[in-house]
Design a protein around this motif. Sequence first.
Motif, short mmCIF file in Angstrom:
data_model
loop_
_atom_site.label_atom_id
_atom_site.label_comp_id
_atom_site.label_asym_id
_atom_site.label_seq_id
_atom_site.Cartn_x
_atom_site.Cartn_y
_atom_site.Cartn_z
N VAL A 316 22.46 16.33 -63.25
CA VAL A 316 23.76 16.88 -62.90
C VAL A 316 23.75 18.23 -61.60
CG1 VAL A 316 24.54 16.35 -65.43
CG2 VAL A 316 22.92 18.53 -64.46
N ALA A 317 24.40 17.82 -60.75
CA ALA A 317 24.78 19.41 -60.13
C ALA A 317 26.31 20.28 -60.81
CB ALA A 317 24.64 19.08 -58.92
N LEU A 318 26.20 21.61 -59.16
CA LEU A 318 26.90 22.31 -59.53
C LEU A 318 26.66 23.52 -57.97
CD1 LEU A 318 26.60 25.74 -60.82
CD2 LEU A 318 26.35 24.65 -62.60
N VAL A 319 27.46 23.86 -57.58
CA VAL A 319 28.20 24.68 -56.82
C VAL A 319 29.53 25.35 -56.86
CG1 VAL A 319 28.43 24.53 -54.12
CG2 VAL A 319 27.01 22.40 -55.06
N ASP A 320 29.06 26.87 -56.57
CA ASP A 320 30.12 27.52 -57.23
C ASP A 320 30.51 27.43 -57.90
OD1 ASP A 320 29.10 28.63 -54.10
OD2 ASP A 320 30.94 27.94 -53.07
N ASP A 321 31.55 28.46 -57.96
CA ASP A 321 32.69 27.93 -59.21
C ASP A 321 33.47 27.11 -59.40
OD1 ASP A 321 31.80 30.74 -59.84
OD2 ASP A 321 32.85 31.28 -58.58
N ASP A 322 33.11 25.58 -58.76
CA ASP A 322 34.43 24.62 -58.70
C ASP A 322 33.74 23.66 -58.13
OD1 ASP A 322 34.82 25.34 -56.34
OD2 ASP A 322 36.81 25.05 -56.58
N TRP A 323 33.11 23.56 -57.72
CA TRP A 323 31.90 22.45 -58.43
C TRP A 323 30.77 21.04 -58.82
CZ3 TRP A 323 28.35 19.27 -56.55
CH2 TRP A 323 27.75 18.79 -55.73
N SER A 324 31.43 19.96 -59.24
CA SER A 324 30.00 19.75 -60.02
C SER A 324 30.12 18.06 -59.59
CB SER A 324 30.13 20.15 -61.00
OG SER A 324 30.79 21.12 -61.59
N THR A 325 28.73 17.26 -60.10
CA THR A 325 28.70 16.23 -60.44
C THR A 325 27.91 15.68 -61.39
OG1 THR A 325 28.03 14.54 -59.22
CG2 THR A 325 26.77 15.90 -58.81
N VAL A 326 28.52 15.24 -61.82
CA VAL A 326 27.47 14.26 -63.41
C VAL A 326 27.63 12.90 -63.28
CG1 VAL A 326 27.31 13.95 -65.61
CG2 VAL A 326 28.40 15.77 -64.31
N GLY A 327 26.29 11.93 -63.06
CA GLY A 327 26.34 10.28 -63.03
C GLY A 327 25.08 10.05 -63.31
N SER A 328 24.45 8.91 -62.86
CA SER A 328 23.58 8.16 -63.02
C SER A 328 22.03 8.67 -61.68
CB SER A 328 24.07 6.37 -63.22
OG SER A 328 24.09 6.10 -61.70
N SER A 329 22.47 8.83 -60.63
CA SER A 329 21.69 8.94 -59.47
C SER A 329 20.81 10.35 -59.63
CB SER A 329 22.53 9.14 -58.53
OG SER A 329 21.81 8.86 -56.76
N ASN A 330 19.11 9.57 -59.65
CA ASN A 330 18.71 10.16 -59.47
C ASN A 330 18.50 11.60 -58.06
OD1 ASN A 330 16.78 10.54 -62.14
ND2 ASN A 330 17.16 8.75 -61.50
N LEU A 331 17.83 12.07 -57.47
CA LEU A 331 17.15 12.35 -56.31
C LEU A 331 16.22 11.56 -55.94
CD1 LEU A 331 19.29 15.79 -56.27
CD2 LEU A 331 20.35 13.20 -55.39
N ASP A 332 15.59 10.89 -56.03
CA ASP A 332 14.58 10.16 -55.65
C ASP A 332 15.33 8.50 -54.54
OD1 ASP A 332 15.17 8.58 -57.58
OD2 ASP A 332 13.22 8.33 -58.81
N PRO A 333 13.45 8.01 -54.16
CA PRO A 333 13.82 7.04 -53.22
C PRO A 333 14.01 5.52 -54.14
CG PRO A 333 11.95 7.28 -53.07
CD PRO A 333 12.32 8.51 -54.01
N LEU A 334 14.42 5.39 -55.37
CA LEU A 334 14.30 4.58 -56.42
C LEU A 334 16.73 4.69 -56.23
CD1 LEU A 334 12.79 4.08 -59.12
CD2 LEU A 334 13.55 2.08 -57.00
N SER A 335 16.84 5.51 -56.87
CA SER A 335 18.22 5.77 -56.63
C SER A 335 19.19 5.71 -55.73
CB SER A 335 18.83 6.62 -57.64
OG SER A 335 18.19 7.12 -59.20
N LEU A 336 18.58 6.46 -54.34
CA LEU A 336 19.36 6.99 -53.11
C LEU A 336 19.54 5.56 -52.38
CD1 LEU A 336 18.39 10.83 -52.67
CD2 LEU A 336 20.14 9.90 -53.44
N ALA A 337 17.87 5.22 -52.12
CA ALA A 337 18.33 3.95 -51.38
C ALA A 337 18.08 3.14 -51.85
CB ALA A 337 17.36 3.98 -50.65
#
Length: 419
Positions: A316-337
Motif C-alpha cells: 500500500v502507499a499514499l501521497v498527500d491527502d487524496d491519492w492512495s494505492t492498494v493491491g498485490s504488487s510489491n516493489l521488487d523485481p518479481l512483482s515489477l518485472a
Amino acid sequence: MNIAVEHIATDQPPDEAKARDLDYGWQSGNQVELLENGEAYFPRVFDAMRAAQREILLETFILFEDKVGHELQGILIEAAQRGVKVVVSLDGFGCGELSAAFLAALADAGVMVQMFDPASKTLGIRTNWFRRLHRKIVVVDAEVAFIGGINFSADHLGDFGPEAKQDYSVQVTGPAVADLHHFALAQSGRQVRTRRGWRRRQQRPSPWATDSGEGLVRLIYRDNLQHRDDIEEAYIYALSKAKKRAVIANAYFFPGYRLLREIRNAARRGVQVQLIMQGQPDVLLAKLAARMLYDYLLKDGVVIHEYCQRPLHGKVALVDDDWSTVGSSNLDPLSLALNLEANVLIRDRAFNQQLYDSLETLSKNHCQVIPPKHKPRLWLWRLTVGFLVFHVMRHFPALTGWLPAHKPRLKPFESQAHD
C-alpha cells in the motif's frame, strides 16, 4: 474420478492478447473501504459470497487447506449448488500443494477451477517459480469487488501466532466494480462483451486523475504484454507530484532506479517521505536487499521504519491527502518485472486519511526507526554480502529471461482425485 481444471498459460496467444490488452480509466462515485488483515477481510468477503445471486469470480495466489481455505471451499460449493456461476483461478506455484480431493469437491459441485501454470515437482522441488499469477481479486455479482494483498490462508489471522501477516485489501462498490468485473472475466479466459459505456482507450489515461473529486478509482495491472510498467509508472508519477507527504508500506522493497530516484527527489524538495519495511521478513534475502538501499535514501531525509511485530505483507502507499494505492504488487523485481499483478488507485480524502491513520499506528507502536547514520554491526561483512545481493536482484529479471518461456496456450487438463 477426474477433475477438469483449466490451464491458463503465462501469456495469451497473439490474437487473444490483443483482445485482452485492456486500459481502464478513472471511475467516479465509488465507495472504498480499507480492510486490514484477515479479521476484517474474511468476514466481509465471505458474507458477500454467501449472498451471491449470479456470479463469483475469484483469483488468488495462495489457497491453503486450513480453516480459512475449508471455509472458502464450503461457501463456494454451496453457492455453485444453488446455481451461482463460480470461477476460481489459482496460481500453480502458490496453490501447488492443494490436494486432488480438495479440488474434486469444488469441481463436483460445479465450480470452474482454473490453475495458472501448474507444474509437477522435479526431485521434490516445484519449478514454476517465476511469472506467477499474484493477483488477489474477488468480484461478486458485478456489484462488489475486493482487491489487495490478502490470500485465502489462516496466516492472515492474528491467532496464527507470531508469523501472522500484516496486510491490507479494499472493498469497492460503485462504477469501478464494472472495470474489475470486466478485467476478471477477461483474464480468466471467459468470453466478455464490451459493456455499455466502456471502450478500449487508444492512449493510456494519466495515472493522476484530472478531477480531484472524491470516490475516484482506477484499476491498473501488470502483465507481460503491453502493461509491463503500469504499476511502477503510477508510483513514479504520484511521487513526482507529491507536495506534502508520501508513505509506502511494502513487504518486498527493491524497486528500479527511476522509482528510487523519485522517492529521493520527493524528500529533497521537502516532502515528508516515510517507508515501512519488513523487520521480521519471511524471506531473509528480501531484508538484505532492502537494506542495501537504506543509505541512499536516508541521506536525503527519507524516514525508514522496520515493522517488527510480525511479517509485513502489505502493498500500500499514499501521497498527500487524496491519492492512495492498494493491491498485490510489491516493489521488487518479481512483482515489477515478472508477476501478473493488479492494484487500484484511489483519489479519496476520507480513504487516504483512513489508510494514513492505520500506517501511523503501525509505525509509532510496532516499528523501529532506522537512524540516518545507519551502520549495523559487522558492517563490512554485511556490505560484502549486500553488494552481491544488490547485483543479483538488479539483474534478476534479465537472468530469468534466459529460462524457457511458457507456451501461450489455454487448455484443460485432467487430474486424478481421491476416491
